[in-house]
Design an enzyme around this catalytic site. Structure first.
Site, short mmCIF file in Angstrom:
data_model
loop_
_atom_site.label_atom_id
_atom_site.label_comp_id
_atom_site.label_asym_id
_atom_site.label_seq_id
_atom_site.Cartn_x
_atom_site.Cartn_y
_atom_site.Cartn_z
N GLU A 143 32.01 21.74 68.40
CA GLU A 143 31.32 22.62 67.45
C GLU A 143 30.80 23.89 68.11
OE1 GLU A 143 30.94 18.39 65.97
OE2 GLU A 143 30.52 19.41 67.87
N ASP A 160 26.18 7.35 56.08
CA ASP A 160 26.14 7.71 57.50
C ASP A 160 24.72 7.84 58.02
OD1 ASP A 160 28.79 7.63 58.15
OD2 ASP A 160 29.17 9.74 57.73
N ARG A 196 32.26 20.88 48.43
CA ARG A 196 33.26 20.98 49.51
C ARG A 196 34.67 21.05 48.91
NH1 ARG A 196 34.67 15.11 52.12
NH2 ARG A 196 34.30 13.84 50.27
#
EC number: 2.2.1.1
Length: 677
Positions: free
Chosen positions: A415, A474, A356
């Site tokens: 999204e 997460d 990323r």
């Protein structure tokens, strides 16, 4: 004697009804109710049927795509490429009149619609692109871009969540170049909308920041419809919703009922309709000569408008040669010369980075080099790393948050809306290369829009970070398992999972150069090493041999974060006297387009192949004999602990490679690529 407008409306209705009847399939109800509004809007639009992609045309988007007989009838009457013969073959194989509008099939169809809510959302994207293009290139003395986008939407479109997402954003962005017409006919497939859709839609849209206008008798009152359009175009800071109170199947014996929605009318019903219009009851696909002449006049006027615009563009190029050349390049669909020279390149000596972060490096490197390269994030900018340093946000100037010439879009937590808007931006033209960021797992929220990207050949780019259990704490709600398998199964979609910086640069190079398919670039949260043997050139083949041994005992094929672990596994196997090639396969779609000879050189006959990817193994049997993946949900914990727990370690991969070798020992083995067809 009916007026020319009334005669034209009856002609539109007649063509629509006859098309559905000829196919014995389709939706006559909405065209009968919406024909007056369609006639009014098209008489106000600027467009040229002989140049349907003229950049400053007004756009018409039929969000309720099941009503496409209406759109096709308009395209025939205004003499686009469609003919009456195409209408007679409505919904038949091989003709330009499919059961829902497809932009790739039919000139004059701006976007592919059918799944409800997508069209109005595409229209928001088109409006954003127009605003950005206009703010970038318009000058105080020369206005090159001032078009509108008109969209017809049904009750079903407004029930869909994606339309709520995009309508909310359109209000915030003050897109006054967007005018939506709500076909309020109070009927859905299940019957009266009273059974499921009773909210106050006008108040909802006012809360979004829209103007709301109403035409209570839109079956017949074309003057009121025209006045509403004129009023909408006066807006300086709001999109407009025009509520059209219509009767579904207007004039039919079954008007006002759900029976007229999705079934052809009976012959006696069609006859009484034609009689009421003053048409011969036994003549199908009737187009009065005076209607053709009337509409041809509007086309002729529009062609003059385009010629005036072309003269304006020529003047612009003289006064502003740099911007003029840039506009022409974009209209020609070309990228700036030498743009790929700015793509970052890496060596194994460079420090490990998350892909990323490597993606952010590409975005920063290309910022300002490709003006049409714009993007945003669904409220994850700091995680997706999608905003270039020094970029300006796309925002209404009045907010003080940015300007309309900004290149970064704050999509909010929307999204699906983002995906549909991206399609609209691509559909606008002007060579826009636009991207949107979110976590890979949440691209699934936008699956409907992504599928239409592929079907429509929109070269949009999804920057999909946090691509595996490597995102860590997460947990399984955020960790993709089935996601890549789903996306890889979508035709005409490139799904990249790069393993290092060179592969990230290659993914962007391919995605930006694409003119006919979208791309998903799956990126890690965790750091990865820069690999020996990787290069942009190699990665652009979609797959290549990263570690090559003479007469290998096994091939390990992998993608993304598991490639470096596979390299370490190859080294572990070498200690055990086993020779293991390692293949990086960042994109199935691109690899599949290479020659058979090349692909078989990477994954040859006679060697057992083990695939390694820390998610669903579904789809990997095309490239491997055995698959090591994660066919269960992940877990919450530190990334390193998760990889160890699930045995995605050099030792875990080496163990499975040994089992693969043992299982296939002494067996005649063809490459998984070696197939009959």
């Amino acid at each position: 004697m009916p007026s020319l407008d009334e005669l034209t409306i009856s002609t539109i209705r007649g063509l629509s009804v006859d098309a559905v009847s000829a196919a014995n399939s389709g939706h006559p109800g909405a065209p009968l109710g919406l024909a007056p509004a369609a006639h009014v809007v098209w008489q106000k639009m600027k467009f040229n049927p002989k140049d349907p992609n003229w950049i400053n045309r007004d756009r018409f988007v039929l969000s309720n795509g099941h009503a496409c007989a209406l759109l096709y009838s308009l395209l025939v009457l205004y003499k686009f490429e469609l003919t009456v013969d195409d209408l007679k073959q409505f919904r038949q194989l091989g003709f330009k009149t499919p059961g829902h509008p497809e932009a790739t099939d039919t000139a004059g169809v701006e976007v592919t619609t059918g799944p409800l809510g997508q069209g109005i959302s595409n229209a928001v994207g088109i409006a954003i692109a127009q605003k950005q293009f206009a703010a970038t290139y318009n000058k105080p003395d020369i206005t090159l871009s001032d078009s509108y986008v008109y969209t017809f939407v049904g009750d079903g479109c407004l029930m869909e969540g994606v339309s709520s997402e995009t309508s909310s954003l359109a209000g915030h962005l003050q897109l006054n170049n967007l005018i939506a017409f709500w076909d309020d006919n109070r009927i859905s497939i299940d019957g009266d909308t009273a059974v499921s859709f009773t909210e106050n839609v006008p108040d909802r849209y006012r809360a979004y920041g829209w103007n709301v206008l109403e035409v209570p008798d839109a079956n017949t009152n074309i003057e009121a419809i025209a006045a509403a359009v004129d009023e909408a175009k006066k807006s300086t800071d709001k999109p407009t919703l025009i509520r059209l109170v219509t009767t579904i199947g207007y004039g039919s014996l079954k008007q006002g009922s759900h029976d007229v929605h999705g079934s052809p009318l009976k012959p006696d019903d069609i006859k009484q309709l034609k009689k009421s219009w003053g048409f011969k009851e036994d003549v199908d696909f009737f187009i009065p000569e005076e209607v053709s002449e009337y509409l041809a006049k509007h086309v002729s006027e529009n062609q003059k408008v385009q010629k005036e615009w072309e003269a304006k563009l020529a003047e612009y190029k003289k006064k502003y040669p740099t911007e003029g050349a840039e506009i022409q390049r974009r209209l020609d669909g070309k990228l700036p010369e030498g743009w790929k020279e700015y793509l970052p390149k890496y060596t194994p000596a460079d420090k490990p980075l998350a892909t990323r972060k490597l993606s952010e490096n590409v975005i920063n490197a290309l910022h300002g080099k490709i003006p049409e390269f714009i993007g945003g994030s669904a409220d994850l900018t700091g995680s997706n790393l999608t905003r270039a340093e020094g970029s300006v946000d796309f925002q209404p100037p009045s907010t003080g948050l940015g300007n309309y010439d900004g290149v970064y879009i704050r999509y909010g937590v929307r999204e699906h809306g983002m995906g549909a808007i991206m399609n609209g931006i691509a559909a606008f033209g002007a060579n826009y290369k636009n991207y949107g960021g979110t976590f890979l797992n949440f691209v699934s929220y936008a699956a409907g829009a992504l599928r239409l990207s592929a079907l429509s050949h929109h070269p949009v780019i999804w920057v999909a970070t946090h691509d595996s259990i490597g995102l860590g704490e997460d947990g399984p709600t955020h960790q993709p398992i089935e996601t890549l398998a789903h996306f890889r199964a979508i035709p005409n979609l490139s799904v990249w999972r790069p393993a290092d910086g060179n592969e990230v640069s290659a993914a962007y190079a391919a995605a930006i150069e694409s003119t006919s398919h979208p791309s998903v670039i799956a990126l890690t949260r965790q750091n990865l090493p820069q690999l020996e043997g990787s290069s942009i050139e190699n990665a652009l083949k979609g797959g290549y041999t990263l570690v090559k041994k003479d007469n290998p005992d096994v091939i390990i094929v992998s993608s993304g974060s598991e490639v470096s672990i596979s390299v370490a596994a190859s080294e572990e196997l070498a200690k055990q006297g086993v020779k293991a090639n390692v293949v990086s396969l960042p994109d199935f779609f691109t690899f599949d387009q290479q020659s058979d000879e090349y692909r078989l050189s990477v994954l040859p006959d006679g060697v057992p192949i083990l695939s390694v990817e820390v998610m669903s193994t579904f789809g990997w049997s095309k490239y491997s004999h055995e698959q090591f993946g994660l066919n269960r949900f992940g877990a919450s914990g530190k990334a390193a602990d998760l990889y160890k727990y699930f045995e995605f370690t050099p030792e875990g991969i080496a163990e499975r490679a040994q089992k693969t070798i043992k299982y296939y020992e002494g067996k005649q083995l063809l490459s998984p690529l070696d197939r009959a067809f």
